[in-house]
Design a protein around this motif. Structure first.
Motif, PDB file in Angstrom:
ATOM      1  N   UNK A 663      -2.521  -7.408  16.702  1.00  0.00           N
ATOM      2  CA  UNK A 663      -2.488  -8.769  16.160  1.00  0.00           C
ATOM      3  C   UNK A 663      -2.776  -8.776  14.666  1.00  0.00           C
ATOM      4  N   UNK A 664      -3.645  -7.869  14.229  1.00  0.00           N
ATOM      5  CA  UNK A 664      -3.947  -7.784  12.799  1.00  0.00           C
ATOM      6  C   UNK A 664      -2.712  -7.329  12.026  1.00  0.00           C
ATOM      7  N   UNK A 665      -1.993  -6.339  12.573  1.00  0.00           N
ATOM      8  CA  UNK A 665      -0.780  -5.852  11.912  1.00  0.00           C
ATOM      9  C   UNK A 665       0.282  -6.944  11.879  1.00  0.00           C
ATOM     10  N   UNK A 666       0.436  -7.673  12.992  1.00  0.00           N
ATOM     11  CA  UNK A 666       1.431  -8.739  13.043  1.00  0.00           C
ATOM     12  C   UNK A 666       1.126  -9.846  12.035  1.00  0.00           C
ATOM     13  N   UNK A 667      -0.144 -10.050  11.771  1.00  0.00           N
ATOM     14  CA  UNK A 667      -0.534 -11.136  10.857  1.00  0.00           C
ATOM     15  C   UNK A 667      -0.527 -10.704   9.395  1.00  0.00           C
ATOM     16  N   UNK A 668      -1.046  -9.506   9.118  1.00  0.00           N
ATOM     17  CA  UNK A 668      -1.237  -9.090   7.732  1.00  0.00           C
ATOM     18  C   UNK A 668      -0.333  -7.938   7.298  1.00  0.00           C
ATOM     19  N   UNK A 669       0.401  -7.365   8.222  1.00  0.00           N
ATOM     20  CA  UNK A 669       1.182  -6.191   7.887  1.00  0.00           C
ATOM     21  C   UNK A 669       0.375  -4.921   8.068  1.00  0.00           C
ATOM     22  N   UNK A 670       1.048  -3.789   7.926  1.00  0.00           N
ATOM     23  CA  UNK A 670       0.410  -2.494   8.138  1.00  0.00           C
ATOM     24  C   UNK A 670      -0.473  -2.144   6.953  1.00  0.00           C
ATOM     25  N   UNK A 671      -1.744  -1.902   7.231  1.00  0.00           N
ATOM     26  CA  UNK A 671      -2.695  -1.564   6.176  1.00  0.00           C
ATOM     27  C   UNK A 671      -3.246  -0.162   6.381  1.00  0.00           C
ATOM     28  N   UNK A 672      -3.845   0.335   5.310  1.00  0.00           N
ATOM     29  CA  UNK A 672      -4.466   1.652   5.394  1.00  0.00           C
ATOM     30  C   UNK A 672      -5.503   1.664   6.508  1.00  0.00           C
ATOM     31  N   UNK A 673      -5.468   2.678   7.329  1.00  0.00           N
ATOM     32  CA  UNK A 673      -6.407   2.798   8.441  1.00  0.00           C
ATOM     33  C   UNK A 673      -5.846   2.327   9.761  1.00  0.00           C
ATOM     34  N   UNK A 674      -4.799   1.477   9.718  1.00  0.00           N
ATOM     35  CA  UNK A 674      -4.227   0.954  10.964  1.00  0.00           C
ATOM     36  C   UNK A 674      -3.566   2.060  11.779  1.00  0.00           C
ATOM     37  N   UNK A 675      -2.858   2.964  11.099  1.00  0.00           N
ATOM     38  CA  UNK A 675      -2.155   4.021  11.818  1.00  0.00           C
ATOM     39  C   UNK A 675      -3.126   4.917  12.571  1.00  0.00           C
ATOM     40  N   UNK A 676      -4.227   5.260  11.910  1.00  0.00           N
ATOM     41  CA  UNK A 676      -5.224   6.105  12.567  1.00  0.00           C
ATOM     42  C   UNK A 676      -5.851   5.370  13.748  1.00  0.00           C
TER      43      UNK A 676
END
Length: 733
Positions: A663-676
């Motif tokens: 949900x965070x990615x859907x709202x704000x886009x892919x950020x550093x740390x999300x992939x890990x």
């Protein structure tokens, strides 16, 4: 205020431009520091100094101004980029040719010499001269010292060695460029880089933890062997750097002891880090858990290949995705646990995101856990690189497994490590004693082939049993054959389950084994190596000999049962044997199993077995070495694949934590740390599986998809008949 020549636009909420001369000088200094480990510091310096020379083009400066204006007005950025890498490459081609491909590829990746030559011919002479004049006006010294050319000599012996040197220099340049750019765009993140610990501190912590373990351990035959193995590893650590063999029977404690050797060896010889490469994600999860229990959460870098960064052009460092790429880990820590896929495909890659870490492999100890799983068809290029890393770049390699492959000596089918140079950490006579002491199972090979129903009926007679199949499809077939498959004591383990799901299954299985509750586990090869389970009986579908022995390591593992454990090797009537090397290994195993006097506790049988497996196989089936010798970097990367099919990860919304990240990615886009953070919730689908499930997934970020199809609590992701008969998805991941 914008300087006359800038390297990058200001970060968001800032008016500070990144000065071009400042950027070039800082990248040069840092690249030189990195390259000094290669004895090529000056080469690194000039690669850094010239890499963004093309940004002295007035058209590029106008492009940056347009980007800045667009960011202030929230307009779309200019579509037409202005190439800049080619101008630095042209200068290098004129003044020091080896640097040209590195500079040309520092955004788009290493290209073939042919493509570079074609692009150099297209450079506009007037623009090029203007770039040089502007650099001179900015007081940038473009002259190269005579010692730089001299430095190159003696760093390699052949074309393959030269190719590896170029890769390592490219890594120095790319990492230096990324780090300085990151300092401009995200100084807070840049300040967090590096590690608070060292190899020496890790070694001291391991010694304390080992003393505590010995004080608490029961005096059993298994623990006696583990203690002897650990002691032998610490004593051998003083041997000069090079190639080592660690042959330890399953359950003999090689995870901990191998690390003890590596850390003590690194301290002894001033090496920077230890890299533990393993074939299965399940081993990574378990190994990392062991290491973090000793060293703490932040001391171990866990680097899966499950999440692949977007590999588009990285010119636009302003965008959110580019900033996420800047955070790609460069292995600048003392202890890394990764996959063999990540390690070796990076060593043969051409993209910046993969190559960035390579210079940090220099001056390291590489532990190749379960080394026998390396595919035979790529052994020639793998061994070529490993030999050069050991010869020239202060790397020690540990070949670690209970089933040692035949990688020493040159034969018509394999150019192995030079005969006599691979040293045994544990002397062979002592190793045989260890294998005999840990003889905890008896093997049975039924004469008749078994149907899936036969297997299911035999399993149902057991309270606790592990059954291991050759493919995911076969594992699902066994579950379907069990009439009581939905009972809470029947479990399934394969890469059809996401990592977090697998962890939970393994914990439930361990709990039931400990409390002596009913427990049936149907699994693929993911459970065979490095997973600490202890069943009274193991069923193994006939397959490669080393896999069978690894499977036996999950039976009576601790040696505490009153009777020997049972390993039943059955020949399935149904299912298909995976093709190629796996089938060749199966055929050689069938020959060995027909012998009445086969000694399962003699580790030397594996050298004969592997020599027979390699005989007749092409150990460079994809002709990787041919393309290395003509410096066609993209073709090398395309041909060197440990898993034949490229895979694409899909995200499983497995629990609340996964939902929160999604949900965070859907709202704000892919950020550093999300992939890990997403790694525990990913499943890699092969190309065909991915293409045929288009309606069952939704893109939540570029290159990242959310799975919306069925995900079963036992069987995992529902891809039906697409769970095809090819073992690499569970072999190396």
């Amino acid at each position: 205020m914008k300087p006359k020549f800038a390297a990058h636009t200001p970060p968001r909420d800032s008016d500070t431009w990144h000065g071009l001369k400042q950027h070039l000088q800082k990248v040069a200094t840092r690249a030189k520091q990195f390259a000094e480990k290669l004895d090529a510091g000056e080469l690194g310096y000039y690669a850094g100094l010239w890499h963004d020379l093309g940004k002295y083009n007035f058209n590029f400066q106008k492009y940056l101004e347009q980007c800045k204006a667009a960011s202030q007005s929230e307009d779309a950025e200019p579509r037409d980029r202005v190439p800049h890498a080619i101008y630095g490459a042209k200068l290098a081609a004129e003044r020091f040719e080896p640097l040209a491909p590195l500079i040309f590829g520092h955004h788009a990746g290493l290209q073939s010499y042919g493509k570079l030559g074609d692009r150099l011919k297209e450079v506009d002479a007037t623009t090029y001269q203007s770039v040089l004049q502007n650099a001179a006006l900015d007081a940038l010294d473009l002259n190269i010292s005579s010692s730089a050319a001299q430095q190159l000599m003696g760093l390699f012996q052949d074309k393959s060695g030269y190719e590896l040197l170029l890769r390592l220099l490219f890594s120095c340049l790319v990492d230096a460029d990324y780090l300085d750019t990151e300092t401009h765009f995200d100084p807070e993140m840049a300040a967090q880089r590096g590690s608070r610990t060292t190899v020496k501190k890790l070694w001291e912590s391991l010694q304390v933890a080992q003393d505590q373990l010995l004080a608490q351990a029961a005096d059993t035959p298994v623990n006696q062997v583990r203690s002897q193995v650990y002691q032998a590893c610490t004593e051998a650590a003083s041997l000069p750097p090079g190639v080592f063999r660690l042959a330890v029977p399953t359950g003999g404690g090689k995870t901990r002891s191998g690390l003890a050797f590596a850390l003590a060896h690194a301290v002894q010889y001033g090496l920077d880090r230890v890299i533990v490469a393993v074939p299965y994600t399940s081993i990574i999860e378990q190994t990392v858990e062991v290491y973090r229990s000793i060293f703490g959460l932040d001391a171990v870098l866990e680097h899966h290949s499950a999440v692949k960064p977007d590999e588009g052009n990285e010119e636009d460092a302003r965008s959110r995705q580019a900033q996420a790429r800047l955070a790609t880990q460069n292995w600048d820590v003392p202890l890394i646990v990764t996959t063999t896929v990540q390690l070796f495909e990076s060593l043969f890659a051409n993209r910046t995101s993969r190559c960035r870490k390579l210079h940090n492999i220099v001056k390291s100890v590489i532990i190749l856990d379960e080394v026998q799983t390396l595919p035979a068809k790529l052994l020639k290029p793998i061994l070529s690189v490993l030999k050069e890393l050991c010869r020239q770049y202060q790397v020690s390699v540990v070949l670690c497994t209970a089933t040692q492959p035949a990688l020493e000596g040159e034969t018509p089918y394999l150019e192995g490590f030079t005969a006599g140079t691979v040293r045994d950490i544990i002397p062979k006579a002592t190793a045989i004693q260890h294998f005999t002491a840990l003889n905890r199972v008896s093997y049975t090979v039924p004469i008749e082939a078994w149907s899936w129903l036969d297997v299911a009926q035999s399993i149902q007679q057991q309270d606790q049993a592990l059954v291991i199949l050759n493919t995911r499809k076969d594992a699902l077939a066994i579950l379907d054959a069990l009439p009581n498959a939905n009972e809470d004591y029947i479990f399934h383990l394969s890469t059809l389950l996401c990592g977090q799901h697998r962890r939970q299954v393994l914990q439930q299985v361990r709990d039931r084994l400990t409390t002596h509750e009913p427990c049936i586990l149907v699994s693929t090869q993911v459970v065979e190596a490095g997973v600490d389970l202890d069943f009274p009986i193991v069923y193994r579908a006939i397959g490669p000999l080393d896999r069978i022995v690894q499977a036996a390591g999950r039976c009576n593992r601790e040696g505490r049962r009153p009777q020997k454990g049972q390993v039943i090797i059955f020949n399935p009537q149904e299912g298909k044997m995976p093709p190629g090397e796996y089938r060749k290994a199966f055929e050689e195993t069938a020959i060995l199993l027909s012998r009445e006097n086969l000694d399962w506790d003699d580790p030397s049988i594996f050298e004969t077995y592997f020599r027979r497996v390699y005989l007749g196989l092409d150990t460079d089936a994809n002709k990787v070495q041919n393309y290395r010798e003509v410096f066609d970097f993209p073709e090398v990367a395309a041909r060197f694949k440990l898993i034949p099919d490229d895979t694409t990860p899909v995200v499983i919304e497995y629990n609340d934590r996964a939902s929160e990240i999604i949900h965070r990615i859907q709202r704000y886009g892919l950020r550093s740390g999300d992939l890990k953070a997403l790694q525990p919730y990913l499943i890699n689908l092969r190309n065909r599986e991915f293409q045929e499930t288009e309606e069952l997934r939704e893109a939540i970020a570029p290159g990242l998809w959310l799975w919306q199809g069925n995900y079963d609590s036992q069987k995992g992701i529902a891809i039906g008949d697409m769970a095809i008969v090819r073992d690499p998805a569970d072999l190396i991941f």
